[in-house]
Motif scaffolding. Sequence first.
Motif, PDB file in Angstrom:
ATOM      1  N   LYS A   1      27.653  54.437  34.858  1.00 52.06           N
ATOM      2  CA  LYS A   1      27.829  55.405  35.952  1.00 52.06           C
ATOM      3  C   LYS A   1      26.878  55.111  37.124  1.00 52.06           C
ATOM      4  O   LYS A   1      26.276  56.013  37.715  1.00 52.06           O
ATOM      5  CB  LYS A   1      27.638  56.838  35.451  1.00 52.06           C
ATOM      6  N   THR A   2      26.723  53.833  37.418  1.00 53.15           N
ATOM      7  CA  THR A   2      25.858  53.396  38.510  1.00 53.15           C
ATOM      8  C   THR A   2      26.656  53.298  39.807  1.00 53.15           C
ATOM      9  O   THR A   2      27.689  52.622  39.837  1.00 53.15           O
ATOM     10  CB  THR A   2      25.252  52.011  38.191  1.00 53.15           C
ATOM     11  N   PRO A   3      26.218  53.947  40.874  1.00 49.73           N
ATOM     12  CA  PRO A   3      26.923  53.832  42.157  1.00 49.73           C
ATOM     13  C   PRO A   3      26.900  52.383  42.657  1.00 49.73           C
ATOM     14  O   PRO A   3      25.877  51.701  42.575  1.00 49.73           O
ATOM     15  CB  PRO A   3      26.122  54.742  43.096  1.00 49.73           C
ATOM     16  N   ILE A   4      28.046  51.910  43.164  1.00 50.81           N
ATOM     17  CA  ILE A   4      28.180  50.512  43.565  1.00 50.81           C
ATOM     18  C   ILE A   4      28.498  50.411  45.053  1.00 50.81           C
ATOM     19  O   ILE A   4      29.303  51.174  45.588  1.00 50.81           O
ATOM     20  CB  ILE A   4      29.314  49.814  42.787  1.00 50.81           C
ATOM     21  N   ILE A   5      27.879  49.430  45.697  1.00 49.10           N
ATOM     22  CA  ILE A   5      28.202  49.082  47.081  1.00 49.10           C
ATOM     23  C   ILE A   5      28.538  47.591  47.100  1.00 49.10           C
ATOM     24  O   ILE A   5      27.928  46.805  46.377  1.00 49.10           O
ATOM     25  CB  ILE A   5      27.009  49.367  48.027  1.00 49.10           C
ATOM     26  N   GLY A   6      29.521  47.214  47.896  1.00 53.78           N
ATOM     27  CA  GLY A   6      29.924  45.819  47.962  1.00 53.78           C
ATOM     28  C   GLY A   6      29.652  45.199  49.322  1.00 53.78           C
ATOM     29  O   GLY A   6      29.630  45.891  50.344  1.00 53.78           O
ATOM     30  N   ILE A   7      29.443  43.886  49.327  1.00 52.76           N
ATOM     31  CA  ILE A   7      29.307  43.122  50.566  1.00 52.76           C
ATOM     32  C   ILE A   7      30.135  41.852  50.410  1.00 52.76           C
ATOM     33  O   ILE A   7      30.078  41.180  49.371  1.00 52.76           O
ATOM     34  CB  ILE A   7      27.833  42.792  50.885  1.00 52.76           C
ATOM     35  N   GLU A   8      30.918  41.529  51.408  1.00 55.11           N
ATOM     36  CA  GLU A   8      31.821  40.386  51.327  1.00 55.11           C
ATOM     37  C   GLU A   8      31.032  39.074  51.244  1.00 55.11           C
ATOM     38  O   GLU A   8      30.056  38.852  51.961  1.00 55.11           O
ATOM     39  CB  GLU A   8      32.737  40.337  52.551  1.00 55.11           C
ATOM     40  N   ARG A   9      31.502  38.196  50.359  1.00 54.71           N
ATOM     41  CA  ARG A   9      30.936  36.848  50.258  1.00 54.71           C
ATOM     42  C   ARG A   9      32.069  35.830  50.423  1.00 54.71           C
ATOM     43  O   ARG A   9      33.104  35.934  49.763  1.00 54.71           O
ATOM     44  CB  ARG A   9      30.244  36.630  48.914  1.00 54.71           C
ATOM     45  N   THR A  10      31.880  34.871  51.305  1.00 64.40           N
ATOM     46  CA  THR A  10      32.832  33.790  51.503  1.00 64.40           C
ATOM     47  C   THR A  10      32.156  32.480  51.123  1.00 64.40           C
ATOM     48  O   THR A  10      30.979  32.471  50.726  1.00 64.40           O
ATOM     49  CB  THR A  10      33.298  33.713  52.966  1.00 64.40           C
ATOM     50  N   HIS A  11      32.862  31.370  51.278  1.00 61.57           N
ATOM     51  CA  HIS A  11      32.249  30.078  50.947  1.00 61.57           C
ATOM     52  C   HIS A  11      31.109  29.737  51.897  1.00 61.57           C
ATOM     53  O   HIS A  11      30.277  28.885  51.604  1.00 61.57           O
ATOM     54  CB  HIS A  11      33.305  28.966  50.957  1.00 61.57           C
ATOM     55  N   GLU A  12      31.023  30.460  53.029  1.00 58.53           N
ATOM     56  CA  GLU A  12      29.926  30.248  53.975  1.00 58.53           C
ATOM     57  C   GLU A  12      28.732  31.145  53.678  1.00 58.53           C
ATOM     58  O   GLU A  12      27.678  31.015  54.297  1.00 58.53           O
ATOM     59  CB  GLU A  12      30.418  30.501  55.404  1.00 58.53           C
ATOM     60  N   GLY A  13      28.894  32.082  52.752  1.00 59.79           N
ATOM     61  CA  GLY A  13      27.788  32.966  52.393  1.00 59.79           C
ATOM     62  C   GLY A  13      28.111  34.420  52.693  1.00 59.79           C
ATOM     63  O   GLY A  13      29.265  34.856  52.609  1.00 59.79           O
TER      64      GLY A  13
END
Length: 446
Positions: A188-200
């Motif tokens: 039950k841990t709140p999650i935040i996402g950040i986009e990752r591409t092949h460039e970082g």
Amino acid sequence: MVYKYRIAANFIRSKILAHTYKPGEKLPSVQTLSKELSYNSDTIVKAYKLLEAEHLIYASFKSGYYVVKSAIPVTEKNNIIDMVTACPPDSVNPYKDFYHCMEKAIVLYEKKLFEYSSAQGMPELINVLAKHMANFQVFAKPQDIFITNGSQQALYILAAIPFPNGRTKVLVEQPTYSVMLQVLELTKTPIIGIERTHEGIDLSELEAIFKQGDIKFFYTMPRYQNPTGFCYDTVQKKKIINLARQYGVYIVEDDYLADLELDAKVDPMYALGDKEWIIYIRSFSKALLPGLRLGMAIVPKELQNDFIVYKRGIDLNSPILTQGALEIYLRSRMYKFHVQRTKQYYQEKMNILREECVLNNIVKCYIPPTGIYACLSIDGISADNLVNRLAKDNVFISSTAGCYIDCFPHPEGIRLCVCKIENEDIGKVIRLINTRMHRQQKDSCF
């Protein structure tokens, strides 16, 4: 091209599955089978070795080959092409070497292997790991190393325990390891996402997220990421480390494929940053034996008390027999030989995959120099539909959809795992994907 020894192996395998050759029965001699199939004896020996690696038969010294007695029914191979399963193939599986190490561990450590042990891990293994990790520029004291039941247990503990920064949210790359998403959901841990591409990743966005002040830790796979195969360069790794330290955010570095690194100059984040703010996790499953279920975590001093309390709450100790065997394996030449062979295996697979993508004009792809995962971007069509259509051709691939947080916007993508696929089947899969993609694009125009 189908090699003669594989044809011979298929012939023998079919007779085993049909119970023409029964469990425990001695197989025809190499000379007898050589005459029957009109192949030379070397071909028959290679066929028997292949079936021995599949654990269908076994060799008895000065006696010959026998069918394995097994209560587990063996299913016949049915031309399935598997680009989903992340498990080392029999050709690079060090089963026999590790079995030898288990036997030696029993002789060396005797009853100690069958008693309760420290929840932190077997001291002999921890001491060997401290020396072993120095080869990867990871310098840690034995008291900071904890043995876990695979990296998954370490991730679960870290998600569950309180951190000194008093924060609650975990930042993950998008896409990310699907098991980590399950761990965060279960705890039950709140999650935040950040986009990752092949460039970082976008460092400005990363700083903005860190500034919000409630990020407990940033979970990352810097090299050969699951599911994409993406790698950060050293410059970006250092910038991420500096931002995390500036805003009081811990980094959980999952370095699960460090063994496959081709460039000795590529260092993990742990070697580049403040060790009091980085938790380093390593698994011995993907590059060694999946069933081994042993991992390790290098944990900063401030987190160690809570980490060991939660570890004891889950299990008293990780399996001692396999810890003892791993300690012997790492000290031997077997480990270096296995790593060298495994590197060559995966590098060859990726080279073939890259060549086939070029030949078939698949431009939206990322094929790393080694590792076990590569990815294809297929914007404009449904990845799930493509997966389902290929399954009808007995070709199994997976969508990256399950590697994203719910509602996080993402492109349609395919993850390709090269662990189990034969070299000659890689081109077939890429051609099928190309054909199906064009059909779906045409269908969507109507």
